[in-house]
Design a protein around this motif. Structure first.
Motif, mmCIF file in Angstrom:
data_model
loop_
_atom_site.group_PDB
_atom_site.id
_atom_site.type_symbol
_atom_site.label_atom_id
_atom_site.label_comp_id
_atom_site.label_asym_id
_atom_site.label_seq_id
_atom_site.Cartn_x
_atom_site.Cartn_y
_atom_site.Cartn_z
ATOM 1 N N MET A 61 -28.194 -0.440 -25.145
ATOM 2 C CA MET A 61 -28.186 -1.400 -26.389
ATOM 3 C C MET A 61 -28.734 -2.752 -25.775
ATOM 4 O O MET A 61 -27.884 -3.245 -24.935
ATOM 5 N N SER A 62 -29.640 -3.123 -26.540
ATOM 6 C CA SER A 62 -30.304 -4.568 -26.306
ATOM 7 C C SER A 62 -29.222 -5.707 -26.671
ATOM 8 O O SER A 62 -28.683 -5.467 -27.390
ATOM 9 N N GLY A 63 -29.507 -6.762 -25.959
ATOM 10 C CA GLY A 63 -28.928 -8.027 -26.587
ATOM 11 C C GLY A 63 -29.300 -8.224 -28.215
ATOM 12 O O GLY A 63 -28.502 -8.817 -28.772
ATOM 13 N N LEU A 64 -30.591 -7.996 -28.274
ATOM 14 C CA LEU A 64 -30.868 -8.290 -29.757
ATOM 15 C C LEU A 64 -30.153 -7.286 -30.671
ATOM 16 O O LEU A 64 -29.717 -7.522 -31.741
ATOM 17 N N GLU A 65 -30.065 -5.973 -30.446
ATOM 18 C CA GLU A 65 -29.151 -5.302 -31.127
ATOM 19 C C GLU A 65 -27.634 -5.421 -31.214
ATOM 20 O O GLU A 65 -26.967 -5.393 -32.311
ATOM 21 N N LEU A 66 -27.168 -5.957 -29.932
ATOM 22 C CA LEU A 66 -25.701 -6.355 -30.146
ATOM 23 C C LEU A 66 -25.593 -7.567 -30.955
ATOM 24 O O LEU A 66 -24.748 -7.691 -31.852
ATOM 25 N N LEU A 67 -26.675 -8.683 -31.106
ATOM 26 C CA LEU A 67 -26.536 -9.742 -32.032
ATOM 27 C C LEU A 67 -26.532 -9.140 -33.232
ATOM 28 O O LEU A 67 -25.835 -9.909 -34.330
ATOM 29 N N GLU A 68 -27.524 -8.363 -33.585
ATOM 30 C CA GLU A 68 -27.616 -7.631 -35.142
ATOM 31 C C GLU A 68 -26.332 -7.091 -35.373
ATOM 32 O O GLU A 68 -25.700 -7.429 -36.539
ATOM 33 N N ARG A 69 -25.425 -6.384 -34.579
ATOM 34 C CA ARG A 69 -24.157 -5.639 -34.858
ATOM 35 C C ARG A 69 -23.130 -6.848 -35.019
ATOM 36 O O ARG A 69 -22.577 -6.591 -36.059
ATOM 37 N N VAL A 70 -23.337 -7.805 -34.085
ATOM 38 C CA VAL A 70 -22.052 -9.018 -34.327
ATOM 39 C C VAL A 70 -22.369 -9.477 -35.981
ATOM 40 O O VAL A 70 -21.379 -9.680 -36.642
ATOM 41 N N ARG A 71 -23.691 -9.701 -36.181
ATOM 42 C CA ARG A 71 -23.975 -10.390 -37.565
ATOM 43 C C ARG A 71 -23.486 -9.433 -38.791
ATOM 44 O O ARG A 71 -23.066 -9.761 -39.590
ATOM 45 N N ALA A 72 -23.932 -7.986 -38.473
ATOM 46 C CA ALA A 72 -23.719 -7.108 -39.553
ATOM 47 C C ALA A 72 -22.074 -6.864 -39.692
ATOM 48 O O ALA A 72 -21.809 -6.483 -41.052
ATOM 49 N N ASP A 73 -21.300 -7.240 -38.749
ATOM 50 C CA ASP A 73 -19.804 -7.204 -38.893
ATOM 51 C C ASP A 73 -19.445 -8.600 -39.620
ATOM 52 O O ASP A 73 -18.117 -8.799 -39.956
#
Length: 131
Positions: A61-73
Motif C-alpha cells: 500500500m502506498s503512502g498516498l493510499e494510506l493517507l486516503e484511508r486515514v482521511r476516509a476514516d
C-alpha cells in the motif's frame, strides 16, 4: 506530567525509520515505527499518534493510499509525506488530501522538525533539553 507528542513513521526502509526515530527522540518526541501502511492501520495503538510521517512508494500500500484511508476514516491526523518521489501529480494529490507537507529525501533535519512543529502545534512541542 506534560504530554510528549508521539509520531508514527511509516517507511519500508529500516535505516530511514531508525534515523528518523533517532532524530525525533533527540528533539524530545516519542516515535513508533511501521514497515508499511498495513502494519500502521492494523495497530490500534497507532490511533493515539499526534502526527504521521510516511513514504510514498512502499510494497502493499502506498503512502498516498494510506493517507486516503486515514482521511476516509474521518481522521484529520497531521501527515507529512517524506519521499524520494518527484511526481508532481502525487504531490498535488497528497496536499489535496490534507498532507501537512511534502518533503523530499534527503531532508534537512531542521526542515523536518519545523514541519513537525507546525503539524503538532508549538504549544505541544517539547521544551529544548538544557545543557
Amino acid at each position: 506530567m506534560p504530554h510528549i507528542p508521539l509520531v508514527a513513521i511509516v517507511d519500508d526502509d529500516e535505516s530511514i525509520r531508525e534515523a528518523l526515530c533517532d532524530l525525533l527522540m533527540v528533539a524530545g518526541l516519542a516515535c513508533r515505527t511501521f514497515d508499511g501502511a498495513p502494519a500502521f492501520l492494523a495497530d490500534r495503538a497507532a490511533r493515539g499518534v499526534d502526527c504521521l510521517i510516511t513514504d510514498v512508494r512502499m510494497p502493499g500500500m502506498s503512502g498516498l493510499e494510506l493517507l486516503e484511508r486515514v482521511r476516509a476514516d474521518g481522521s484529520n491526523l497531521p501527515v507529512i509525506v517524506l519521499t524520494s518521489v518527484l511526481d508532481q501529480g502525487a504531490r498535488a494529490r497528497a496536499l489535496e488530501l490534507g498532507a501537512q507537507a511534502w518533503l523530499t529525501k534527503p531532508v534537512a533535519d531542521d526542515a523536518l522538525l519545523d514541519q513537525l512543529k507546525a503539524a503538532i502545534g508549538s504549544e505541544h512541542w517539547p521544551v529544548e533539553p538544557g545543557p
